[in-house]
Scaffold this motif. Structure first.
Motif, PDB file in Angstrom:
ATOM      1  N   TYR A 158      41.232   8.304  -8.066  1.00 39.28           N
ATOM      2  CA  TYR A 158      40.345   7.530  -7.209  1.00 39.28           C
ATOM      3  C   TYR A 158      39.973   8.357  -5.978  1.00 39.28           C
ATOM      4  CZ  TYR A 158      44.546   6.604  -4.371  1.00 39.28           C
ATOM      5  OH  TYR A 158      45.673   6.734  -3.587  1.00 39.28           O
ATOM      6  N   SER A 159      38.935   7.912  -5.285  1.00 42.04           N
ATOM      7  CA  SER A 159      38.496   8.544  -4.035  1.00 42.04           C
ATOM      8  C   SER A 159      38.630   7.523  -2.909  1.00 42.04           C
ATOM      9  CB  SER A 159      37.032   8.982  -4.127  1.00 42.04           C
ATOM     10  OG  SER A 159      36.835   9.797  -5.262  1.00 42.04           O
ATOM     11  N   VAL A 163      36.001  11.807   2.758  1.00 41.79           N
ATOM     12  CA  VAL A 163      36.451  11.208   1.495  1.00 41.79           C
ATOM     13  C   VAL A 163      37.514  12.128   0.903  1.00 41.79           C
ATOM     14  CG1 VAL A 163      35.776  10.516  -0.839  1.00 41.79           C
ATOM     15  CG2 VAL A 163      34.214  10.118   1.073  1.00 41.79           C
ATOM     16  N   VAL A 164      38.634  11.554   0.494  1.00 43.48           N
ATOM     17  CA  VAL A 164      39.703  12.371  -0.099  1.00 43.48           C
ATOM     18  C   VAL A 164      39.924  11.956  -1.551  1.00 43.48           C
ATOM     19  CG1 VAL A 164      40.885  12.945   2.050  1.00 43.48           C
ATOM     20  CG2 VAL A 164      41.465  10.828   0.887  1.00 43.48           C
ATOM     21  N   GLU A 165      40.216  12.969  -2.378  1.00 49.45           N
ATOM     22  CA  GLU A 165      40.425  12.753  -3.813  1.00 49.45           C
ATOM     23  C   GLU A 165      41.919  12.554  -4.080  1.00 49.45           C
ATOM     24  OE1 GLU A 165      37.888  12.402  -5.867  1.00 49.45           O
ATOM     25  OE2 GLU A 165      36.542  12.776  -4.174  1.00 49.45           O
ATOM     26  N   CYS A 166      42.219  11.535  -4.884  1.00 48.97           N
ATOM     27  CA  CYS A 166      43.619  11.141  -5.074  1.00 48.97           C
ATOM     28  C   CYS A 166      43.941  10.825  -6.535  1.00 48.97           C
ATOM     29  CB  CYS A 166      43.927   9.900  -4.237  1.00 48.97           C
ATOM     30  SG  CYS A 166      43.732  10.119  -2.455  1.00 48.97           S
ATOM     31  N   ARG A 167      45.241  10.786  -6.818  1.00 50.52           N
ATOM     32  CA  ARG A 167      45.752  10.247  -8.087  1.00 50.52           C
ATOM     33  C   ARG A 167      47.026   9.486  -7.782  1.00 50.52           C
ATOM     34  NH1 ARG A 167      48.897  14.068 -11.565  1.00 50.52           N
ATOM     35  NH2 ARG A 167      50.619  12.902 -10.637  1.00 50.52           N
ATOM     36  N   ARG A 206      43.854  16.856 -13.080  1.00 52.12           N
ATOM     37  CA  ARG A 206      42.468  16.376 -13.086  1.00 52.12           C
ATOM     38  C   ARG A 206      42.180  15.564 -14.344  1.00 52.12           C
ATOM     39  NH1 ARG A 206      39.177  19.505 -16.354  1.00 52.12           N
ATOM     40  NH2 ARG A 206      39.989  21.536 -16.996  1.00 52.12           N
ATOM     41  N   ASN A 254      34.435   7.509 -11.536  1.00 58.12           N
ATOM     42  CA  ASN A 254      33.715   7.044 -10.349  1.00 58.12           C
ATOM     43  C   ASN A 254      34.467   5.833  -9.809  1.00 58.12           C
ATOM     44  OD1 ASN A 254      31.895   6.512  -8.352  1.00 58.12           O
ATOM     45  ND2 ASN A 254      30.326   5.655  -9.700  1.00 58.12           N
ATOM     46  N   ARG A 287      35.739   4.721  -6.282  1.00 59.07           N
ATOM     47  CA  ARG A 287      35.811   4.928  -4.835  1.00 59.07           C
ATOM     48  C   ARG A 287      36.144   3.623  -4.117  1.00 59.07           C
ATOM     49  NH1 ARG A 287      31.584   8.522  -1.295  1.00 59.07           N
ATOM     50  NH2 ARG A 287      31.959   7.613   0.749  1.00 59.07           N
ATOM     51  N   HIS A 337      47.759   7.078   1.870  1.00 65.32           N
ATOM     52  CA  HIS A 337      47.683   8.082   0.801  1.00 65.32           C
ATOM     53  C   HIS A 337      49.016   8.137   0.056  1.00 65.32           C
ATOM     54  CE1 HIS A 337      50.233  11.041   2.908  1.00 65.32           C
ATOM     55  NE2 HIS A 337      49.700  10.508   4.010  1.00 65.32           N
TER      56      HIS A 337
END
Length: 233
Positions: A21-22, A30-34, A70, A76, A78, A147
């Motif tokens: 998710y973002s 905006v930060v990219e996460c899992r 990844r 998508n 967010r 986070h």
């Protein structure tokens, strides 16, 4: 000494799914996460992938952050920072990395069919130095600690992912950097005192547990060997 299983053999035995998710921390950031990774034996997969996240795993791993993990499909997903606790889990196929192969080796030798991986932080950042800077900036400049699944705002989500079954072992393998101390303290404050905690503690420390992927091959083999011995005690 347990056999060191090649990655190709592991790929044909296990499937890997993650929730990516973002987070819009601000208008410009905006930060990219899992948030979670599910590793399951292919023969043990339910018909619906989403059902994996509702199932009790054989063990729960806690590591530093998702690193270079990844998704194999476009995601998508967010959400605004203040709504992060409302984010539903959507699992997609994930490209395994070398750390996850170490987890699979342990799964094989312990005959575990399903392992869940959580992290001190959801931030996707492959370089540890950059990760340390990023989480510190988010917490100090943006007052954003969500986070981490161990933050107050996400305690309900954590309860679901950890499960209430205290017989499920928790494997801690988040590494040995002192820069992780704030995240480690937050995590440990959330872990139930009655949980079975396993991991390879660095000599001379009380909260630094060796990461599954040391730099030397012989150390990778040794990590698997020592963890198999500990988990089968």
């Amino acid at each position: 000494m347990p056999r060191f299983i090649p990655a190709a053999d592991l790929k044909s035995k296990y499937d890997v799914f993650g929730h990516f998710y973002s987070v819009a921390v601000s208008r410009r950031r905006v930060v990219e996460c899992r948030s979670v990774l599910e590793i399951a034996e292919q023969a043990h997969m339910p018909d619906e992938v989403s059902a994996v996240s509702k199932r009790k795993p054989d063990a729960v791993f806690i590591m530093m952050n998702p690193g270079s993990s990844r998704p194999l499909v476009e995601v998508n997903n967010r959400i605004d920072a203040d709504k992060i606790h409302e984010l539903p889990i959507t699992l997609v196929s994930t490209k395994p990395d070398t750390t996850q192969y170490q987890v699979m080796r342990l799964m094989h030798h312990c005959e575990w069919r399903h392992v869940r991986v959580l992290n001190l932080s959801d931030l996707r950042c492959s370089k540890s130095g950059e990760f340390f800077k990023q989480f510190k900036a988010l917490e100090e400049e943006a007052s954003f600690d969500s986070h981490s699944i161990f933050s107050n705002r996400r305690k309900n989500e954590l309860g679901l992912k950890m499960t209430s079954d205290k017989s499920i072992p928790v494997i801690v393998a988040w590494g040995v950097s002192d820069k992780l101390d704030p995240l480690i303290e937050r995590c440990q404050s959330r872990l139930n005192k009655n949980r079975t905690i396993k991991g390879l503690l660095k000599e001379g420390t009380t909260n630094k547990f060796l990461h599954p992927l040391p730099s030397l091959q012989k150390q990778k083999v040794l990590w698997v060997k020592r963890m198999v011995e500990q988990c089968q005690e």
